[in-house]
Write an enzyme that holds these catalytic residues in place. Structure first.
Site, PDB file in Angstrom:
ATOM      1  CE  LYS A  52     -44.946 -32.920 -18.531  1.00 35.73           C
ATOM      2  NZ  LYS A  52     -43.759 -33.427 -17.647  1.00 35.73           N
ATOM      3  CD  GLN A  96     -41.968 -36.590 -18.681  1.00 33.93           C
ATOM      4  OE1 GLN A  96     -42.299 -35.723 -19.451  1.00 33.93           O
ATOM      5  NE2 GLN A  96     -42.635 -37.259 -17.679  1.00 33.93           N
ATOM      6  CG  ASP A 119     -38.556 -30.344 -15.624  1.00 33.66           C
ATOM      7  OD1 ASP A 119     -40.299 -30.340 -15.515  1.00 33.66           O
ATOM      8  OD2 ASP A 119     -38.453 -31.273 -15.849  1.00 33.66           O
TER       9      ASP A 119
END
Ligand code: NAD
Length: 281
Positions: A52, A96, A119
């Site tokens: 990422k 995460q 997200d």
């Protein structure tokens, strides 16, 4: 048969995003920035986060990873999120997953303000998506959606079957297809006749986590098959779709690896840019 090349599509998307970042830099004299919180030393999470960060830099985004040990207290994480929420230099925040068991996932997800929720997991974004309003959309289903649209720009009236009802994949995928005027069936572990349901689909999206569950005789001729699954097996990484069989029937199919996976990270970058733009307005 069209082999949907997720690597190529993701590279094209990153190229577009790179141009957009450069335009935003000219307009606002700053670039979008992504902050990732990584807890513990789980190897797959470390690899995801590294990828990422690398991709973010590639398109010109600012990116920062804040690491905590496995035993970090929940309040430390929540306090950091509150701090990042207020930080005007941060456009997107991602924690995460998975989290260590002593940290409450729901609390963490809800602590990130919806405007910075790259997200798309915050209930406000989930609600906005299902109401058809502007929202952050979870990266993997967003990637699937973009791949489907490349093959078939007009989805109106198509029958779509989604296998799996997770908050991460199945549910948001359903909402995206519904928004495109598909007739959507969402199936799951308690569905009675999964094969029969799949056979009705012009589009089938499999997000299950069972290696090669979807067989060749489950698929209607000329359908579009999107395989979200990533399953480690003795023969390597395979998807939820029996690729050899299904690729003989389908009009278009994503391979595993090299299909949905690469799009997920590109969509995270896209979401970060969208958050940045919304925060400026
Ligand atoms: P999950 O375990 O949260 O959900 C799985 C879903 O499948 C559930 O809704 C369950 O009801 C359904 N299911 C289970 N057994 C079934 C059966 N026999 N028939 C029909 N449905 C069944 O999983 P998830 O987080 O949605 O992930 C699904 C898969 O996608 C996994 O393989 C995961 O590794 C992969 N994944 C890939 C990416 C990517 O970037 N490509 C991202 C996230 C997840």
């Amino acid at each position: 048969m069209i082999l949907i090349d997720g690597k190529k599509e993701a590279a094209n998307l990153r190229e577009e995003l790179k141009k957009e970042v450069s335009q935003l830099k000219t307009k606002y004299n700053k670039v979008p920035s992504l902050t990732v919180i990584l807890i513990g030393d789980l190897t797959p999470s470390q690899i995801y986060v590294r990828n990422k960060e690398k991709s973010a830099k590639e398109v010109g985004l600012k990116s920062e990873v804040i690491k905590y040990p496995d035993r970090v207290e929940e309040t430390t994480i929540l306090n950091k999120i509150h701090e990042l929420n207020k930080d005007e230099t941060v456009s997107g925040i991602l924690v995460q997953l998975p989290l260590p068991r002593h940290i409450n996932k729901k609390k963490v997800i809800e602590a990130i303000i919806p405007e910075k929720d790259v997200d798309g997991f915050h209930p406000m974004n989930v609600g906005n998506l299902s109401s058809g309003y502007e929202s952050s959309v979870p990266c993997t289903p967003l990637g699937c959606y973009l791949l489907i649209k490349k093959v078939e720009p007009n989805l109106s009236g198509k029958k779509a079957v989604v296998i799996g009802r997770s908050n991460l994949n199945g549910k948001p995928m359903t909402q995206l297809l519904l928004k495109e005027n598909c007739t959507v069936t969402i199936t799951h572990s308690k569905t009675k006749d999964l094969k029969g349901e799949c056979l009705k689909g012009d589009i089938v999206v499999a997000a299950v986590g069972i290696p090669e569950l979807v067989k060749g005789d489950w698929i209607k001729k000329d359908s579009i098959v999107i395989d979200v699954g990533i399953n480690k097996t003795e023969k390597g990484i395979v998807g939820d779709v029996a690729f050899e069989e299904v690729s003989k029937i389908a009009k278009a199919i994503t391979p595993v690896p090299g299909g949905v996976g690469p799009m997920t990270i590109a969509c995270l970058l896209k979401n970060t840019i969208e958050c940045f733009k919304r925060l400026q307005s």
